[in-house]
Design a protein around this motif. Structure first.
Motif: not given
Length: 412
Positions: A271, A293, A303-304, A307
């Protein structure tokens, strides 16, 4: 889950949450040290929107005022005066602004108030002249106004550097003039600083430091009003943060969040990498992507997906960045999708020069439409035309190119 979001996309970050810029910080600290010791060092700080100029100036103010100890020279004690320039700021307005801020900062005792009233008496004569009231001693000549201003400034610096009646001694005066790229031609900003600095030296004043801050085009504005004006400044060009510094910004924000919130938040390395990549090293963008995010995270770990959702969803980071910096240029000033296509093609080269022939290879419209688009975009100052090479153009800011690419990618 109610949490205080520590990231600040709408304001400069505080000294405690600042990351990177060590080279620039050291240079500014040395400039303060030189000025304190009678060798004034003026600085021109340039950089694009969102690159972190204002945050760096907050560090400088804290150093100069003695709120924070410097890296190598202990604590300073400068009188620190700030001010902003608009396109309506003329010479009289600028001097009034400086005079008013000086009065606010040091006119806190009867003795100093009386001293300042006498020392800056010339400003009252400018006011009379500006109001249209006729008076024998009213000042109207710009050169005389600048001369009086420099003398009053020198006298003020002398008084605070060698105080009387138990007043606190100052190391000198630091002026931070922000958004100087807004300066109108009538202000003659380069001429102003060139003449003032020379007059201060003639008056034996060597403890005043000017820091002028603005977008890159401020250098041209200084030069256009006085060809030697750039020589009085050491130039500091603010560029993108390194990947490690970008991640440090995120870590500092989360450290602050976990200090003030009962429920803790952590972030995955992937992330952080996404935030680093999306931001391209622009501190404002890092703050905005991190802010969004943080808001999207609901399980205590960013987390990714948090984001990316925070970045690309409607009303997310990209929309916020665009609304603040670029939407007017991309939407309000442009009514044609073909003109926007030209910008998208140019954005692939970021803000590097690109030839018209290279744009034509990717442009779907007619040649005349391309010619019209380049002329209109140049006239509206959305793109620049290379005066040294025929048929070359570029976007004014790298950040604009990044936003166009991200915006376009989201639409796809």
């Amino acid at each position: 889950m109610n949490k205080v979001n520590p990231f600040k996309p709408n304001s400069p970050v505080s000294t405690g949450m600042f990351a990177g810029r060590m080279k620039e910080i050291v240079l500014l600290e040395k400039a303060l040290f030189q000025t304190k010791n009678g060798l004034p060092c003026n600085i021109l700080v340039t950089g694009e929107r969102g690159i972190g100029k204002s945050s760096l100036m907050m560090i400088l103010k804290d150093f100069a005022s003695g709120y924070v100890e410097t890296l190598e020279h202990g604590k300073f004690n400068f009188l620190t005066i700030g001010g902003m320039v608009s396109d309506k700021t003329d010479l009289v307005t600028l001097i009034r602004l400086i005079e008013r801020n000086v009065q606010r900062e040091i006119g806190k005792t009867d003795a100093l108030r009386k001293y300042l009233s006498a020392t800056w008496a010339f400003a009252k004569r400018i006011r009379i002249m500006d109001s249209g009231i006729e008076a024998e001693d009213a000042i109207s000549d710009p050169d005389i106004i600048i001369d009086e201003f420099a003398y009053s400034l020198a006298q003020t610096c002398e008084r605070i550097s060698r105080p009387e009646k138990g007043e606190e001694r100052k190391d000198g005066i630091l002026f931070i003039i922000d958004e100087a790229d807004n300066a109108s031609d009538s202000l003659r900003i380069g001429y102003f600083f060139k003449v003032v600095t020379e007059l201060l030296q003639q008056h034996g004043c060597h403890n005043i430091m000017f820091v002028v801050v603005g977008l890159p085009e401020i250098a041209d504005k200084l030069l256009s009003s006085h060809e030697s004006s750039l020589r009085i400044f050491n130039q500091v060009k603010i560029t993108e943060l390194s990947p490690s510094d970008r991640k440090r910004v995120v870590d500092l924000g989360l450290e602050e969040a976990n200090r003030i919130n009962e429920d803790k938040t952590k972030i995955s390395e992937e992330a952080k990498s996404h935030i680093s990549t999306l931001s391209e090293g622009y501190p404002h963008f890092i703050q905005q992507f991190s802010y969004s995010a943080f808001d999207f995270s609901s399980d205590g770990e960013i987390s990714s997906d948090d984001v990316l959702d925070g970045a690309f969803d409607k009303g997310g980071a990209i929309d916020s960045i665009g609304a603040r910096y670029y939407a007017a240029d991309y939407h309000s000033k442009i009514k044609s999708d073909e003109y926007r296509q030209v910008l998208s093609i140019m954005a692939e080269s970021m803000n590097s020069w690109i030839k018209k022939s290279e744009i034509r290879e990717k442009f779907s419209g007619a040649d005349q439409t391309l010619t019209d688009a380049l002329a209109a975009l140049t006239k509206r100052k959305i793109i620049l035309k290379n005066s040294s090479a025929r048929g070359e153009y570029r976007l004014q800011q790298r950040g604009f190119a990044i936003w166009i690419k991200l915006f376009g990618e989201r639409r796809k």
